[in-house]
Design a protein around this motif. Structure first.
Motif, PDB file in Angstrom:
ATOM      1  N   MET A 168       0.796  -1.143  -0.040  1.00  0.00           N
ATOM      2  CA  MET A 168      -0.146   0.069  -0.045  1.00  0.00           C
ATOM      3  C   MET A 168       0.949   1.256  -0.098  1.00  0.00           C
ATOM      4  N   SER A 169       1.844   1.095  -0.955  1.00  0.00           N
ATOM      5  CA  SER A 169       2.768   2.499  -0.791  1.00  0.00           C
ATOM      6  C   SER A 169       1.949   3.874  -1.002  1.00  0.00           C
ATOM      7  N   HIS A 170       0.959   3.479  -2.151  1.00  0.00           N
ATOM      8  CA  HIS A 170       0.487   4.694  -2.963  1.00  0.00           C
ATOM      9  C   HIS A 170      -0.501   5.546  -2.040  1.00  0.00           C
ATOM     10  N   LEU A 171      -0.984   4.802  -1.053  1.00  0.00           N
ATOM     11  CA  LEU A 171      -1.793   5.415  -0.058  1.00  0.00           C
ATOM     12  C   LEU A 171      -1.218   6.513   0.799  1.00  0.00           C
ATOM     13  N   THR A 172       0.062   6.171   1.047  1.00  0.00           N
ATOM     14  CA  THR A 172       0.921   7.049   1.815  1.00  0.00           C
ATOM     15  C   THR A 172       1.082   8.592   1.486  1.00  0.00           C
ATOM     16  N   ASP A 173       0.724   8.753  -0.032  1.00  0.00           N
ATOM     17  CA  ASP A 173       1.113   9.969  -0.347  1.00  0.00           C
ATOM     18  C   ASP A 173      -0.180  10.902  -0.366  1.00  0.00           C
ATOM     19  N   LEU A 174      -1.300  10.304   0.178  1.00  0.00           N
ATOM     20  CA  LEU A 174      -2.586  10.817   0.198  1.00  0.00           C
ATOM     21  C   LEU A 174      -2.312  12.058   1.267  1.00  0.00           C
ATOM     22  N   PRO A 175      -2.691  13.307   1.243  1.00  0.00           N
ATOM     23  CA  PRO A 175      -2.581  14.220   2.368  1.00  0.00           C
ATOM     24  C   PRO A 175      -3.845  14.032   3.022  1.00  0.00           C
ATOM     25  N   LEU A 176      -3.573  14.780   4.368  1.00  0.00           N
ATOM     26  CA  LEU A 176      -4.515  14.445   5.523  1.00  0.00           C
ATOM     27  C   LEU A 176      -5.913  15.296   4.992  1.00  0.00           C
ATOM     28  N   TRP A 177      -5.780  16.419   4.242  1.00  0.00           N
ATOM     29  CA  TRP A 177      -7.022  17.009   4.035  1.00  0.00           C
ATOM     30  C   TRP A 177      -7.968  16.089   2.986  1.00  0.00           C
ATOM     31  N   ALA A 178      -7.244  15.265   1.953  1.00  0.00           N
ATOM     32  CA  ALA A 178      -7.981  14.498   1.230  1.00  0.00           C
ATOM     33  C   ALA A 178      -8.520  13.237   1.996  1.00  0.00           C
ATOM     34  N   ALA A 179      -7.580  12.705   2.848  1.00  0.00           N
ATOM     35  CA  ALA A 179      -7.792  11.401   3.503  1.00  0.00           C
ATOM     36  C   ALA A 179      -9.092  11.466   4.299  1.00  0.00           C
ATOM     37  N   ILE A 180      -9.346  12.459   5.064  1.00  0.00           N
ATOM     38  CA  ILE A 180     -10.607  12.640   5.900  1.00  0.00           C
ATOM     39  C   ILE A 180     -11.795  12.401   5.169  1.00  0.00           C
ATOM     40  N   PRO A 181     -11.984  13.246   3.888  1.00  0.00           N
ATOM     41  CA  PRO A 181     -13.305  13.215   3.379  1.00  0.00           C
ATOM     42  C   PRO A 181     -13.190  11.760   2.808  1.00  0.00           C
ATOM     43  N   VAL A 182     -12.276  11.167   2.196  1.00  0.00           N
ATOM     44  CA  VAL A 182     -12.275   9.946   1.621  1.00  0.00           C
ATOM     45  C   VAL A 182     -12.760   8.789   2.485  1.00  0.00           C
ATOM     46  N   CYS A 183     -12.311   8.839   3.977  1.00  0.00           N
ATOM     47  CA  CYS A 183     -12.960   7.760   4.729  1.00  0.00           C
ATOM     48  C   CYS A 183     -13.912   8.172   5.079  1.00  0.00           C
ATOM     49  N   ILE A 184     -14.496   9.303   5.565  1.00  0.00           N
ATOM     50  CA  ILE A 184     -16.074   9.419   5.880  1.00  0.00           C
ATOM     51  C   ILE A 184     -16.980   9.062   4.880  1.00  0.00           C
ATOM     52  N   LEU A 185     -16.511   9.563   3.345  1.00  0.00           N
ATOM     53  CA  LEU A 185     -17.683   8.880   2.226  1.00  0.00           C
ATOM     54  C   LEU A 185     -17.577   7.300   2.191  1.00  0.00           C
ATOM     55  N   LEU A 186     -16.424   6.822   2.420  1.00  0.00           N
ATOM     56  CA  LEU A 186     -16.506   5.349   2.296  1.00  0.00           C
ATOM     57  C   LEU A 186     -17.321   4.663   3.390  1.00  0.00           C
ATOM     58  N   LEU A 187     -17.137   5.294   4.618  1.00  0.00           N
ATOM     59  CA  LEU A 187     -17.509   4.565   5.899  1.00  0.00           C
ATOM     60  C   LEU A 187     -19.114   4.673   5.768  1.00  0.00           C
ATOM     61  N   VAL A 188     -19.509   6.111   5.590  1.00  0.00           N
ATOM     62  CA  VAL A 188     -20.872   6.331   5.603  1.00  0.00           C
ATOM     63  C   VAL A 188     -21.638   5.622   4.185  1.00  0.00           C
ATOM     64  N   GLY A 189     -20.871   5.456   3.200  1.00  0.00           N
ATOM     65  CA  GLY A 189     -21.504   4.705   2.025  1.00  0.00           C
ATOM     66  C   GLY A 189     -21.909   3.214   2.487  1.00  0.00           C
ATOM     67  N   SER A 190     -20.561   2.590   2.934  1.00  0.00           N
ATOM     68  CA  SER A 190     -20.744   1.086   3.246  1.00  0.00           C
ATOM     69  C   SER A 190     -21.830   0.927   4.465  1.00  0.00           C
ATOM     70  N   ILE A 191     -21.805   1.895   5.253  1.00  0.00           N
ATOM     71  CA  ILE A 191     -22.776   1.648   6.508  1.00  0.00           C
ATOM     72  C   ILE A 191     -24.203   1.840   6.002  1.00  0.00           C
ATOM     73  N   ILE A 192     -24.513   2.740   4.989  1.00  0.00           N
ATOM     74  CA  ILE A 192     -25.919   2.721   4.361  1.00  0.00           C
ATOM     75  C   ILE A 192     -26.116   1.706   3.538  1.00  0.00           C
ATOM     76  N   THR A 193     -25.199   0.968   2.955  1.00  0.00           N
ATOM     77  CA  THR A 193     -25.528  -0.119   2.004  1.00  0.00           C
ATOM     78  C   THR A 193     -25.597  -1.538   2.976  1.00  0.00           C
ATOM     79  N   LEU A 194     -24.946  -1.260   4.147  1.00  0.00           N
ATOM     80  CA  LEU A 194     -25.077  -2.313   5.236  1.00  0.00           C
ATOM     81  C   LEU A 194     -26.639  -2.319   5.748  1.00  0.00           C
ATOM     82  N   ILE A 195     -27.054  -0.801   5.894  1.00  0.00           N
ATOM     83  CA  ILE A 195     -28.591  -0.847   6.511  1.00  0.00           C
ATOM     84  C   ILE A 195     -29.470  -1.447   5.537  1.00  0.00           C
ATOM     85  N   GLY A 196     -29.341  -1.220   4.398  1.00  0.00           N
ATOM     86  CA  GLY A 196     -30.138  -1.544   3.300  1.00  0.00           C
ATOM     87  C   GLY A 196     -30.203  -3.127   3.296  1.00  0.00           C
TER      88      GLY A 196
END
Lengths: 162, 93, 126
Positions: free
Chosen positions: C1-29
């Motif tokens: 996973m070397s490429h993910l270390t290049d992701l700056p923090l300001w981009a990492a936080i929205p990516v994580c939030i979008l991923l987790l919220v999306g997958s939780i909504i799918t799980l609820i469905g």
């Protein structure tokens, strides 16, 4: 002109999809995509879709904004219904609605909007009696469903197409 | 710090999507009637497609994207075929 | 996973939030697919994953690759457009065939073809 390019919008959309799949904007790919789009539009002629003309195309944006907001709201509502405790059963039911929309393409758009919204599902439409059978998940706060659909979706679609 | 954060959240969302797939699979296996099984299959392939997208993010490989697109295409066609079969099959009965 | 270390923090936080919220909504469905007690109610459950789940996870993927590889051609748009166009068609056909089967068997209380029975709460003036 109309003979050689029967569906210009469809051809353009196909070319756009081709470019997105190939992830390139090189002239060769644009040319290939345009050729594919135009030749596939000719195939569409044999299917003879009913033609409709949008009268007021600027209303599309407003309708799309309404749909996006409603889908988001209805997502939250359906999540609430699913995660509710077991001792309060889900109160779902069928709602018959009388529509006055005639245009086939407008009806197809209405069907897609209603089914894409999680709280409601389009089941059946009788074109003779113009009655639509809709299934609604949470009928308690949905007593005014018929009125809501008429004012919120049917009226803009009518304005757009008829 | 950042890498740990993002790797763990991708892993967590993969686990969540896996659970969602298990739910859909359970409905598909148990579903009392044929339409329930088809609905379960439909949900299963959408969840699998989302899982492939997260794998693509994790490895930065576009091949996962192609696989997700193909699953979306073929899943749609198969669900439509099953639903049509349910209507036609009963006519003959 | 070397490429993910290049992701700056300001981009990492929205990516994580979008991923987790999306997958939780799918799980609820998908949980709704298990918990709801009749077929027509269950018909609404997969739409959650197919609308909110697909849009949010695709947004996360787009943002991640746009920042990492500086690639501004979003091919995830294809998946979003395709799923949003096709899921209603599948669900409509499934609902129609279920209605048809239930009417033939006559065991479940579904509205009849000739005269739709108005439900006790949701009535229509026509």
């Amino acid at each position: 002109m109309r003979y050689w390019f029967p569906y210009p919008l469809l051809s353009f959309a196909l070319m756009l999809f081709w470019l997105l799949i190939n992830q390139s904007l090189s002239p060769a790919q644009i040319l290939l995509g345009a050729a594919l789009g135009i030749s596939h539009a000719w195939l569409m002629v044999n299917l003879r879709p009913t033609k409709t003309h949008m009268k007021k195309a600027w209303l599309v944006g407003r309708l799309m904004a309404t749909v996006v907001i409603d889908v988001a709201k209805s997502n939250i509502m359906v999540m609430g219904v699913i995660l509710r405790r077991r001792n309060r059963p889900v109160n779902s039911g069928f709602v018959p609605i009388h529509l006055t929309l005639r245009d086939e393409n407008a009806l197809a758009i209405l069907a897609c909007i209603l089914t894409a919204t999680p709280g409601s599902a389009w089941l059946e439409f009788d074109s003779q009696t113009q009655v639509l059978l809709l299934h609604v998940l949470d009928i308690e706060n949905g007593t005014a469903w018929a009125e809501l659909i008429r004012t919120r979706y049917e009226a803009p679609l009518k304005e757009l197409f008829e | 710090m950042t890498e740990l954060f993002i790797i763990w959240s991708i892993l967590l969302s993969q686990v969540i999507l896996g659970l969602a797939m298990a739910c859909a699979l359970f409905r598909m296996v148990r579903g009392p009637r044929a339409q329930d099984r088809i609905l379960g299959l439909d949900a299963l392939y959408i969840n699998a497609m989302l899982l492939l997208l997260t794998f693509g993010m994790r490895t930065a490989n576009t091949i996962y994207f192609e696989a997700a697109l193909i699953i979306a295409l073929l899943g749609f066609v198969s669900s439509i075929a099953f639903a049509k079969f349910l209507m036609r099959g009963e006519v003959i009965e | 996973m070397s490429h993910l270390t290049d992701l700056p923090l300001w981009a990492a936080i929205p990516v994580c939030i979008l991923l987790l919220v999306g997958s939780i909504i799918t799980l609820i469905g998908s949980i709704g697919l298990l918990r709801l007690n009749n077929f027509y109610s269950r018909l609404h459950a997969p739409t959650l994953g197919a609308s909110a789940g697909v849009v949010l996870i695709s947004l996360a993927s787009m943002l991640c690759f746009a920042v990492l590889q500086n690639r501004w051609i979003f091919h995830e748009v294809l998946i979003v457009v395709f799923i949003i166009l096709t899921t209603p068609v599948t669900l409509m056909l499934l609902g129609q065939s279920a209605l048809y089967r239930d009417r033939i068997e006559g065991t479940h209380d579904v509205p009849l073809k000739e005269k739709p029975v108005p439900t006790p709460t949701g009535t229509d003036p026509d």
